[in-house]
Motif scaffolding. Sequence first.
Motif, PDB file in Angstrom:
ATOM      1  N   ALA A  79      -5.952  14.624   3.867  1.00 41.45           N
ATOM      2  CA  ALA A  79      -5.390  14.149   5.457  1.00 41.45           C
ATOM      3  C   ALA A  79      -5.097  12.942   5.806  1.00 41.45           C
ATOM      4  O   ALA A  79      -4.365  12.566   6.330  1.00 41.45           O
ATOM      5  N   PHE A  80      -6.080  11.839   5.094  1.00 44.54           N
ATOM      6  CA  PHE A  80      -5.948  10.477   4.989  1.00 44.54           C
ATOM      7  C   PHE A  80      -4.424  10.127   4.716  1.00 44.54           C
ATOM      8  O   PHE A  80      -3.446   9.522   5.387  1.00 44.54           O
TER       9      PHE A  80
ATOM     10  N   LEU B 220      -1.856  12.016   4.435  1.00 45.98           N
ATOM     11  CA  LEU B 220      -0.711  12.549   5.400  1.00 45.98           C
ATOM     12  C   LEU B 220      -0.522  11.370   6.595  1.00 45.98           C
ATOM     13  O   LEU B 220       0.671  11.264   6.947  1.00 45.98           O
ATOM     14  N   SER B 221      -1.678  10.830   7.157  1.00 51.07           N
ATOM     15  CA  SER B 221      -1.459   9.893   8.359  1.00 51.07           C
ATOM     16  C   SER B 221      -0.862   8.870   7.636  1.00 51.07           C
ATOM     17  O   SER B 221       0.076   8.144   8.574  1.00 51.07           O
TER      18      SER B 221
ATOM     19  N   SER C 273       2.611   9.327   7.545  1.00 52.20           N
ATOM     20  CA  SER C 273       3.340   9.179   8.844  1.00 52.20           C
ATOM     21  C   SER C 273       3.703   7.874   9.010  1.00 52.20           C
ATOM     22  O   SER C 273       4.502   7.087   9.804  1.00 52.20           O
ATOM     23  N   PHE C 274       2.643   6.765   8.669  1.00 51.37           N
ATOM     24  CA  PHE C 274       2.510   5.322   9.016  1.00 51.37           C
ATOM     25  C   PHE C 274       3.980   4.845   8.244  1.00 51.37           C
ATOM     26  O   PHE C 274       4.496   4.128   9.083  1.00 51.37           O
TER      27      PHE C 274
ATOM     28  N   THR D 235       7.324   5.714   9.706  1.00 50.39           N
ATOM     29  CA  THR D 235       7.574   4.976  10.795  1.00 50.39           C
ATOM     30  C   THR D 235       8.247   3.554  10.486  1.00 50.39           C
ATOM     31  O   THR D 235       9.248   3.165  10.881  1.00 50.39           O
ATOM     32  N   LEU D 236       7.617   2.775   9.586  1.00 47.86           N
ATOM     33  CA  LEU D 236       7.971   1.520   9.113  1.00 47.86           C
ATOM     34  C   LEU D 236       9.298   1.576   8.552  1.00 47.86           C
ATOM     35  O   LEU D 236      10.315   0.677   8.657  1.00 47.86           O
TER      36      LEU D 236
ATOM     37  N   THR E 195      11.625   4.047   9.018  1.00 43.96           N
ATOM     38  CA  THR E 195      12.506   4.115   9.903  1.00 43.96           C
ATOM     39  C   THR E 195      12.879   2.934  10.752  1.00 43.96           C
ATOM     40  O   THR E 195      14.236   2.606  11.090  1.00 43.96           O
ATOM     41  N   SER E 196      12.017   2.208  11.060  1.00 46.48           N
ATOM     42  CA  SER E 196      12.074   0.728  11.765  1.00 46.48           C
ATOM     43  C   SER E 196      13.085   0.105  11.014  1.00 46.48           C
ATOM     44  O   SER E 196      13.882  -0.673  11.339  1.00 46.48           O
TER      45      SER E 196
ATOM     46  N   THR F 132       7.294  -6.904   7.348  1.00 45.58           N
ATOM     47  CA  THR F 132       6.394  -5.683   8.080  1.00 45.58           C
ATOM     48  C   THR F 132       6.162  -4.752   7.165  1.00 45.58           C
ATOM     49  O   THR F 132       4.967  -4.174   6.440  1.00 45.58           O
TER      50      THR F 132
ATOM     51  N   PHE G 252       2.949  -4.349   4.649  1.00 42.66           N
ATOM     52  CA  PHE G 252       2.099  -3.188   4.784  1.00 42.66           C
ATOM     53  C   PHE G 252       1.952  -2.583   3.301  1.00 42.66           C
ATOM     54  O   PHE G 252       0.741  -2.112   2.755  1.00 42.66           O
TER      55      PHE G 252
END
Lengths: 553, 339, 214
Positions: free
Chosen positions: C41-42, C44-45, C48-49, C52-53, C55-56, C152, C156
């Motif tokens: 689960a962790f 998975l999150s 997702s994080f 996003t990066l 994608t940006s 960024t 990360f």
Amino acid sequence: MAVVELEAPASKPASARSASLSSLVHSLVTTVDHKKIGLMYIVMAIVFLIIGGCEALLMRWQLLFPRYDFIGPDAFNQLFTMHGTTMVFFMGMPILIGVGNYVVPLAIGARDMAFPRLNAFGFWVTLLGGLLVYFSFATGGAPAIGWFAYSPLTERTFARSAATDFWALGLVVSGTGTVAAAVNFLATILAMRAPGMTLRKVPFFTWTMLWTSVQILLVMPPLTAGLVMVLLDRNLGAHFFDTQNGGSALFWQHLFWFFGHPEVYILILPVFGMMSEIIPVFSRKVLFGYEFMAAATAAIAFISMGVWAHHMFTVGMSRTADLFFAASSLLVSIPTGIKFFNWLATMYGGRISFASPMLFAFGFLSMFLIGGLTGIMLAAAPFDFQLADSYFLVGHFHWVLIGGTLFGTFAGLYYWYPKATGRMLSERLARWHFWLLYIGFILTFGPMHISGFLGMPRRIYTYEVDRGWDFWNQLTTFGALLQTPSYAFFAYNVVVSLWKGRPAGNDPWDAWTLEWTTPSPPPSYNFEQIPEVRSRRPLWDIKHPDDPDWKYE
Amino acid sequence: MSEFFLLASDPEAVQNLSIFDPVSPPAESIRSLSALVAGIAAFIFIIVEGVLFYSVVRFRARGPRTSEPPQVYGSKAIEVAWTSAPALVVFILVLVVTRTLWDVNRPNPPSKPQDHALFITVIGHQWWWEYVYESYDGRKLDLITANEMHMPASTEGVARPVYLTLKSADVCHSFWVPRLGGKTDLIPGHPNEMWFQTDKPGLYLGQCAEYCGTQHANMLLRVTVDEPAEFDRWLEQEAEPAAVPANSAVEEGQTAFLAQSCVNCHRVRGTRAVGTFGPDLTHLMGRQTLASGMIANDPENLRKWLTDPQQVKLGCLMPAFGLSTRELHEIVAYLSTLR
Amino acid sequence: MSELAANTSGFADHGGTTGLPFPPAIAPEKALNTAQWGMLAFLLSEASFFSTLITSYLAYLGQDTAGPTPREVLSLPLVFATTICLVASSGTIHLAEKRLHENRAREFLLAWAATTGLGIVFLLGTAYEWRQLIVEHQLTISRNLFGTTFYTLVGFHALHVTIGIAMMLGLAGLMLGRRLSIKEAQPVQLVSWYWHFVDGVWLAVFTIVYLVGR
Ligand code: HEA
Ligand code: HEA
Ligand code: CUA
Ligand SMILES: [Cu+2]
């Protein structure tokens, strides 16, 4: 179900209580028991509900007359930012996570959540996030950016004080707590069910918490990433949303709503779960169409990942994009409709008793429908060109958030309160609560739709004399004042019933899920012996050994 | 429709901003869509609430419970039925949405000679509007004004559409005049387009519909639709440079004005005031209001505004300058000549 | 209203002798345990994080209003080397896990140390790369959009590598201090999952930043 009245107290002497206060505080701060943590979430959320509500009352008073001079533009803009942030992040999510924390382990026959210490961490971090956001007031004023904080308004150039930093930091911090809670729910629900409780047999609230958790895991991190970008822009001179240097204002909107839309379903799915447990119990009928309801839940979770840009119809996307997001938004109404019709079918032919949980469930059914239908109007993209960011929209989302989330959550609180405390709530006070809220709510948010039709945009601290909006705003303010005491009735009921409520017994509602086999309140280990389960209604099987559910599933 | 909603107010004193009284094709298309959508919603509402209330009344428990009602676990046929019915409704909605979408969101055409079309670039500023008139009827224009937009009415057989290009100088704003059309946002770095046209002269009101900071509430929109001849006159007038002082009193005013920092932010065409941070003042007296529609444009208000803009529009980006009474008097006298 | 006893042993033994319907036996479910679900689960999150990066990064690619561009400043040889380290470390941690299952403690510790070492080399490589970028090319996070998104995203990721190394060191410390039995495979397995995930993210970052985006 007989109407329960306040009865003669059967409580400990007061002196014993005050002596134990410090030990109570100590036990709360150090506890890792899912029940205590759940209750702390709920209490925190109710405190934030009152704070956010008071902020709303101040806004309403300012809008009582056109060109009224009660609080200035700065204060007003801070108030709606904090009101929205508070209600969504520190009232809505915590209260649902709290109920989930309390109920889910009991309902699946587990002794605690999977990671009790992570659970406590989640709570404290959420609280810390809330405090950080409110700490922004200490910088000379809260942020005035709106709860979705459109860039570039959040850049240093336009929001100079550190308030915006505290706001973003607070949401990053509390977001971590929310993710922690979701990890915990997922592990608990997937790995700690009682023997025999297959995934197709979990109680419905648990099922919806599962999907809520999946959504949290998928959409909370993008928000965190976005907020980190805001913080980098503001503090290290990065250019993500710096439109003067190639940064993109639209990118933030996409990031935010990719989180923001699923967020509103995070706020409603658990409530759908509560309804799917409460309506059957008080109609004395099994939930109609469990499989379809379960599939509809998953469908809502999936579809809602692909509708975010319906919040952005007016930003000038291509017509094809508009059409796609309009169609996907409209599509959500199909699984939601399935839920609605199944609830009605559950009631149909039942023996419905209107004890407080069912009363609020009725409030939910009659009101959420309206909010859903106004959502359909917004989803019809060209119609939204007129309605977006108008008071009609404000009407829509309060209708779903209060008529849906809040009414449903109150139903859940009235339903599980006896389990958590061992006492019944006063039904008489519950009725006051319900009717004041129901009527006050309609009076508050109904007129908003009309002021929206008449061209009133949201987030304005004042309006012109000649617009004809004053009457509807006065009605709204009056409604807000009317619903205010309803919360006081609720708070009073919750507190006083701790002492004066009639003892509840294990199973006051004659219900069917595992939590009702434990004593009220349950011992810290929940179950002496882990129960075995053969159907979706284990207690029905026990109560009706001649005609158990497992024969039909 | 709006008569009904406005019934609580004195009809004479009230401006009409209702989305249900459209005067322009996009707003009209949206209204017909809205009627259909609202109709469908009302239909669903009546049926579902009807069943709900029927169940509540009919199946309410009376007396003590003796046995449980029959348990019905579900029915595939029924589920299929109430999945397909909404699916059908959604299908219909998608069709009408598509049609209206293609009606309303037309990309702006290029300007052509004799097209009777007006092209304006609208630039949103915290908290006022800048209008750059690009071309009319294929003629290039060189004309900038602020806060009050003028456009020609269409007449028998001649459509005079207005095509807007929407830009922002700072944060996001949104252009919304409900009776002319839906809203479109002004986003920095992302120009947008919209259009409308009407054959009903008059004043149409609206306001900024995207939260843009402190005075978002007072970023009001005024669109005046003139008879074509009237509009031509207005264009001619606006295209002129600012009036030259006709007497010494005004001349002193102009000197005072030009000596102040006003020139850094405001433009008065034909003088050395060429600022662009604030509204163009070349034909200030051609406007009915000051401060983006907030107050009437009269000498009294003008004096108030110049004494301390923050008293009028708290937080607006024009500071007070502590002008002496004399300077104030002179500058007002000068500004009052800028017709 | 029926009151039920707290004792729920009644669940198992209804039916049978009384002529009531007899419930079917309960088949035990095979599934992951809580810790495994928790880690998944962790992750998975986390996925997702990082999506996003990434994608940006892609969204802003080539939108700069000022130089330098990725092509001008990113050095491929260096990053190839660090990438190989990270990929290799995925292999060594897998080996470590296997050796643990075979109860070969020494070899486990060796492979575990190798993984940590490779991770550290990767970090050092990144540190060197950043030094070059900042000192030689004046590329900082505030220089242009490329700097903003690059630091960024890569930053990360490096943070996650650092956390992974800390977890591996911590775990090894606990094991050496006999606080944790070497037979306890669970934490090792979880760290290994995490590490594979971080490697996977790097492969995506590598492909997008250094191969496609250049
Ligand atoms: C609990 C939270 C919640 C819920 C459940 C919903 C549900 C829905 N919402 Fe809402 N919405 C918000 C909270 C919520 N919303 C918030 C907070 C905002 C504003 C944020 C902000 O700007 O600040 C918002 C804004 C918002 C917008 C953006 C408007 C704008 O900014 O311009 C749109 C547009 O499409 C929309 C649509 C919908 C739709 C289609 C649904 C659907 O899910 C509704 C589905 C339900 C039904 C339709 C009723 C039951 C169904 C039947 C009986 C079946 C038959 C019906 C049909 C076939 C139509 N919502
Ligand atoms: C679940 C979420 C939720 C809830 C419950 C509410 C509740 C209310 N909201 Fe809120 N609202 C939002 C979510 C919510 N809102 C969001 C997301 C926004 C958008 C923000 C933005 O634009 O950025 C918004 C915006 C918003 C606006 C628009 C502001 C603007 O655009 O200018 C208004 C205006 O009237 C408003 C009003 C109200 C009112 C009157 C209530 C009332 O229902 C509140 C009633 C509650 C109380 C009054 C509690 C107080 C109780 C007591 C004082 C009793 C004392 C008790 C004890 C001592 C125990 N809200
Ligand atoms: Cu401009 Cu709101
Ligand atoms: Cu939405």
